[in-house]
Design a protein around this motif. Structure first.
Motif, mmCIF file in Angstrom:
data_model
loop_
_atom_site.group_PDB
_atom_site.id
_atom_site.type_symbol
_atom_site.label_atom_id
_atom_site.label_comp_id
_atom_site.label_asym_id
_atom_site.label_seq_id
_atom_site.Cartn_x
_atom_site.Cartn_y
_atom_site.Cartn_z
ATOM 1 N N VAL A 123 0.828 -1.207 0.000
ATOM 2 C CA VAL A 123 0.000 0.000 0.000
ATOM 3 C C VAL A 123 0.862 1.257 0.000
ATOM 4 O O VAL A 123 0.453 2.300 -0.524
ATOM 5 C CB VAL A 123 -0.992 -0.007 1.178
ATOM 6 C CG1 VAL A 123 -0.307 0.304 2.496
ATOM 7 C CG2 VAL A 123 -2.126 0.991 0.933
ATOM 8 N N PHE A 124 2.072 1.179 0.541
ATOM 9 C CA PHE A 124 2.934 2.365 0.561
ATOM 10 C C PHE A 124 3.550 2.621 -0.814
ATOM 11 O O PHE A 124 3.863 3.769 -1.147
ATOM 12 C CB PHE A 124 4.002 2.224 1.638
ATOM 13 C CG PHE A 124 3.432 2.283 3.022
ATOM 14 C CD1 PHE A 124 3.116 3.497 3.598
ATOM 15 C CD2 PHE A 124 3.166 1.123 3.727
ATOM 16 C CE1 PHE A 124 2.549 3.560 4.856
ATOM 17 C CE2 PHE A 124 2.612 1.168 4.988
ATOM 18 C CZ PHE A 124 2.292 2.391 5.561
ATOM 19 N N ALA A 125 3.718 1.570 -1.597
ATOM 20 C CA ALA A 125 4.148 1.777 -2.979
ATOM 21 C C ALA A 125 3.047 2.459 -3.780
ATOM 22 O O ALA A 125 3.308 3.261 -4.673
ATOM 23 C CB ALA A 125 4.525 0.439 -3.614
ATOM 24 N N GLN A 126 1.798 2.152 -3.437
ATOM 25 C CA GLN A 126 0.664 2.740 -4.151
ATOM 26 C C GLN A 126 0.400 4.180 -3.721
ATOM 27 O O GLN A 126 0.261 5.071 -4.566
ATOM 28 C CB GLN A 126 -0.588 1.900 -3.911
ATOM 29 C CG GLN A 126 -1.858 2.478 -4.545
ATOM 30 C CD GLN A 126 -3.072 1.619 -4.305
ATOM 31 O OE1 GLN A 126 -2.975 0.416 -4.043
ATOM 32 N NE2 GLN A 126 -4.253 2.223 -4.395
ATOM 33 N N VAL A 127 0.321 4.406 -2.424
ATOM 34 C CA VAL A 127 -0.075 5.722 -1.898
ATOM 35 C C VAL A 127 1.123 6.654 -1.759
ATOM 36 O O VAL A 127 1.010 7.865 -1.901
ATOM 37 C CB VAL A 127 -0.784 5.557 -0.538
ATOM 38 C CG1 VAL A 127 -1.162 6.909 0.064
ATOM 39 C CG2 VAL A 127 -2.027 4.678 -0.696
ATOM 40 N N GLY A 128 2.285 6.077 -1.497
ATOM 41 C CA GLY A 128 3.480 6.878 -1.263
ATOM 42 C C GLY A 128 3.794 6.991 0.210
ATOM 43 O O GLY A 128 3.008 6.579 1.074
#
Length: 220
Positions: free
Chosen positions: A148-153
């Motif tokens: 999810v951090f790759a997606q949201v940043g």
């Protein structure tokens, strides 16, 4: 259940409460834990507290940049398929991670699950619950899939307050699937050194984050 979870603990001059917080993280059962303490330029005995927990806890140091930057540094070295955050003065429910992990395993499309916060106040030298548990846009109540951090940043390091609200707004705007569990995940110890005691700053940055969110919606 043997899943690799990275737990990131940012701390700035938190030696008074840090040992209890780390104990509450390390007591989570049935999990392969990577616990990362990111010391955000502390000048107290924080490093000495962490040393008591090594090698079970990894210690990183950075010049003071704020909690968002500290969490981002932890994310850079985290190796777990799942990510959790703890503040240096909070306590976790004993079954918090196993319970949250079971939900994520049962619902592959869910990218994060949030639990509830219970406030604790010091009464006659004992931490006592006050009020009822509640949900909040708080990083420290949730278990995240790493993806999810790759997606949201990452978190916005320019925000000394409300960086968690900003991140959740961004996640919601991208349609991230979230779940909630009606159980306490986090015991939040209220004391004189809480960052959230600076209500003027909390209000200022809450308004700033809300304006950012509105501008982002208008640009879509």
């Amino acid at each position: 259940m043997n899943e690799h979870v990275s737990v990131i603990v940012p701390v700035w001059n938190g030696a008074t409460y840090l040992a209890d917080a780390l104990h509450s993280v390390l007591q989570q059962e049935g999990l392969d834990l990577q616990v990362i303490v990111v010391d955000d330029g502390s000048t107290d005995g924080t490093a000495a507290v962490v040393q008591q927990f090594q090698p079970r806890v990894t210690y990183l140091y950075q010049a003071n940049q704020g909690p968002a930057a500290a969490r981002n540094q932890g994310l850079q070295v985290a190796t777990g398929a799942f990510i959790a955050f703890s503040d240096a003065d909070d306590l976790w429910a004993t079954d918090r991670l196993p319970r949250q992990l079971r939900l994520l395993q049962a619902t592959p499309a869910t990218l994060l699950v949030q639990g509830q916060i219970q406030y604790l106040h010091l009464v006659d030298d004992q931490w006592q619950p006050q009020g009822t548990p509640f949900y909040a846009m708080s990083l420290t109540t949730a278990l995240f899939r790493r993806a999810v951090f790759a997606q949201v940043g990452p978190l916005d390091p320019s925000l000394p307050y409300c960086e968690d609200i900003d991140w959740f707004f961004r996640a919601q705007s991208q349609g991230v699937t979230m779940a909630q569990q009606a159980a306490v995940a986090l015991y939040y110890r209220r004391h004189t050194n809480n960052l959230t005691n600076r209500l003027d700053q909390v209000r200022k940055y809450t308004l700033h984050v809300l304006m950012k969110h509105k501008q982002r919606q208008m640009a879509q």
